[in-house]
Design an enzyme around this catalytic site. Structure first.
Site, short mmCIF file in Angstrom:
data_model
loop_
_atom_site.label_atom_id
_atom_site.label_comp_id
_atom_site.label_asym_id
_atom_site.label_seq_id
_atom_site.Cartn_x
_atom_site.Cartn_y
_atom_site.Cartn_z
N PRO A 235 0.85 -1.21 0.00
CA PRO A 235 0.00 0.00 0.00
C PRO A 235 0.88 1.25 0.00
CG PRO A 235 0.00 -1.04 2.17
CD PRO A 235 0.77 -1.95 1.27
N ASP A 409 6.05 2.33 1.62
CA ASP A 409 5.23 1.14 1.89
C ASP A 409 4.59 1.35 3.26
OD1 ASP A 409 4.15 -1.32 2.51
OD2 ASP A 409 5.89 -2.48 1.86
N HIS A 410 3.27 1.58 3.26
CA HIS A 410 2.59 1.96 4.50
C HIS A 410 2.51 0.81 5.50
CE1 HIS A 410 0.80 5.00 6.77
NE2 HIS A 410 -0.16 5.41 5.97
N ARG A 411 2.80 -0.41 5.06
CA ARG A 411 2.87 -1.53 6.00
C ARG A 411 4.08 -1.39 6.91
NH1 ARG A 411 3.30 -6.47 1.99
NH2 ARG A 411 4.97 -5.06 1.32
#
Length: 437
Positions: A235, A409-411
């Site tokens: 994401p 990468d929002h993770r």
């Protein structure tokens, strides 16, 4: 005993490659260390060296062959004192398995790998076409059987002139014909002729527009696969800052004047590589990779630099960019870029990296967002430096400004940490003396 040369795995992720060029021919003597072939992987063309000594007895895969799986036997070497002609015949015989004796359906194990399920009945062949009344099989070619069924010819009354008395098409000429309807009624239904074949996954419909299709290279296939994977699995969050370049451009001019005698000329990109590495060292929460149930925290900043080459894009790596001078980064980057364009990068020179930078400013692109290069968790997209109205010391002025956009990468990286990295990067570029300290 013949020595098999197999397609090597020239990188940890290589599954197949193109045998671009043979550097030897059949009959040549080779020894350990001799170059045998050039192998094109998804990223570079690499040389394949001999390990054993002997004579090239047979080349099994021609140069220019695509999609050769790792482990495929590509050539055979006859060892010392061995007959090359005997070695040449060995690999051809080796893959052949013994032909099993015919077995009835009930004797075939349904779990055999690759075998069709035996429970599915095959369409019955009309007795007049392929069998006698008492069930004895009539020897006839498939074409002859089909034509006999269509024309109502009883094959029991036809004398075969083919090998072993086999009935062929020519034997049907002049044979008495009957009604074709009964045979057609028992024949297996054929698929509708008008039904179009299903298109392959991802195939482009043909709209009648003049066009030319070009086969995808291994590099382009890998780029498509990895970028699709990145957008589907990671994401992305995008953060953009505007950065004044005037101080950095002034320092670059001064440094280049002092480095001229050493043949080094810094580019803006060299300085931005250093700035990103230092920013990652100061904000270590962004120098990470997401691993499902683990977060990998890197202890140094290795920067992958996007370089456009014929047929695609490759990312040579400046290892420990934060710990190197900008002149060292400039020298390494020039060497890596040249090797990349020649397709001569080694796997360790483009595999890895903790973050990436992509600069399209030289093409006049003002701002863009880049796709993260997995398993990395961020990439910095650099736009063009241009004269813009800008507020300097509470007054409107003209300044050289560029827009930089970080993709995260929002993770793995929270928005606040990404914002802190962008702020730190901006401060380093606008106050560049921190890059030479």
């Amino acid at each position: 005993m013949p020595i098999e040369l197999k397609m090597p795995a020239l990188s940890p992720t290589m599954e197949e490659g193109t045998l671009a060029k043979w550097l030897v021919k059949e009959g040549d003597e080779v020894k350990s260390g001799d170059l045998l072939a050039e192998i094109e992987t998804d990223k570079a063309t690499m040389e394949f060296e001999a390990v054993d000594e002997g004579v090239i007895a047979q080349i099994l895969v021609a140069e220019g062959t695509d999609n050769v799986k790792v482990g495929t036997v590509i050539a055979v070497i006859a060892g010392e004192g061995e007959d090359a002609s005997a070695a040449k015949a060995a690999p051809a015989a080796e893959p052949k398995a013994e032909t099993p004796a015919p077995a009835s359906a009930k004797d075939v194990a349904p779990a055999e790998a690759g075998a069709a399920p035996v429970s599915a009945p095959t369409p019955a062949v009309p007795a007049s076409a392929g069998t006698t009344k008492d069930g004895d099989r009539i020897k006839a070619s498939p074409l002859a059987k089909r034509l006999a069924a269509e024309q109502g010819i009883d094959l029991k009354g036809v004398t075969g002139t083919g090998p072993g008395g086999r009935i062929v098409k020519a034997d049907l000429e002049g044979a008495p014909k009957g009604a074709a309807a009964p045979a057609a009624a028992t024949a297996a239904p054929a698929p509708a002729a008008a039904a179009p074949a299903p298109a392959a996954a991802g195939a482009i419909p043909d709209f009648g527009i003049p066009h030319e299709d070009e086969k995808l290279s291994g590099m382009r296939k890998t780029i498509a696969r990895r970028l699709s994977q990145s957008m589907q699995e990671s994401p992305h969050i995008y953060l953009t800052v505007d950065i004044r370049l005037d101080a950095l451009l002034k320092l670059r001019g001064e440094l280049n004047a002092s480095l001229e005698s050493r043949g080094v000329k810094l580019s803006v990109n060299d300085m931005l590589i250093k700035a990103l590495a230092v920013a990652l060292e100061r904000v270590p929460s962004c120098n990470v990779s997401f691993g499902g149930d683990v977060m990998r925290q890197y202890k140094r900043a290795d920067i992958s630099v996007a370089v456009s080459i014929p047929g695609g894009l490759i990312t040579p790596i400046i290892v420990d960019a934060g710990g190197k001078s900008m002149s060292k980064i400039s020298t390494e980057m020039s060497e890596l870029a040249a090797k990349a364009k020649e397709g001569k990068l080694q796997p360790n020179e483009y595999q890895g990296g903790t973050a990436s930078i992509s600069n399209m400013g030289m093409m006049g692109i003002k701002q863009f967002t880049a796709v993260i290069n997995p398993p990395q968790a961020m990439i910095m997209a650099i736009g063009a430096g241009e004269k813009r109205p800008y507020v300097v010391d509470d007054a409107l002025a003209i300044a050289t400004v560029m827009s930089a956009t970080g993709s995260f990468d929002h993770r793995a990286i929270d928005g606040a940490d990404g914002a802190l990295l962008m702020k730190t990067f901006k401060e380093l570029v606008e106050n560049p003396l921190g890059l030479v300290a």
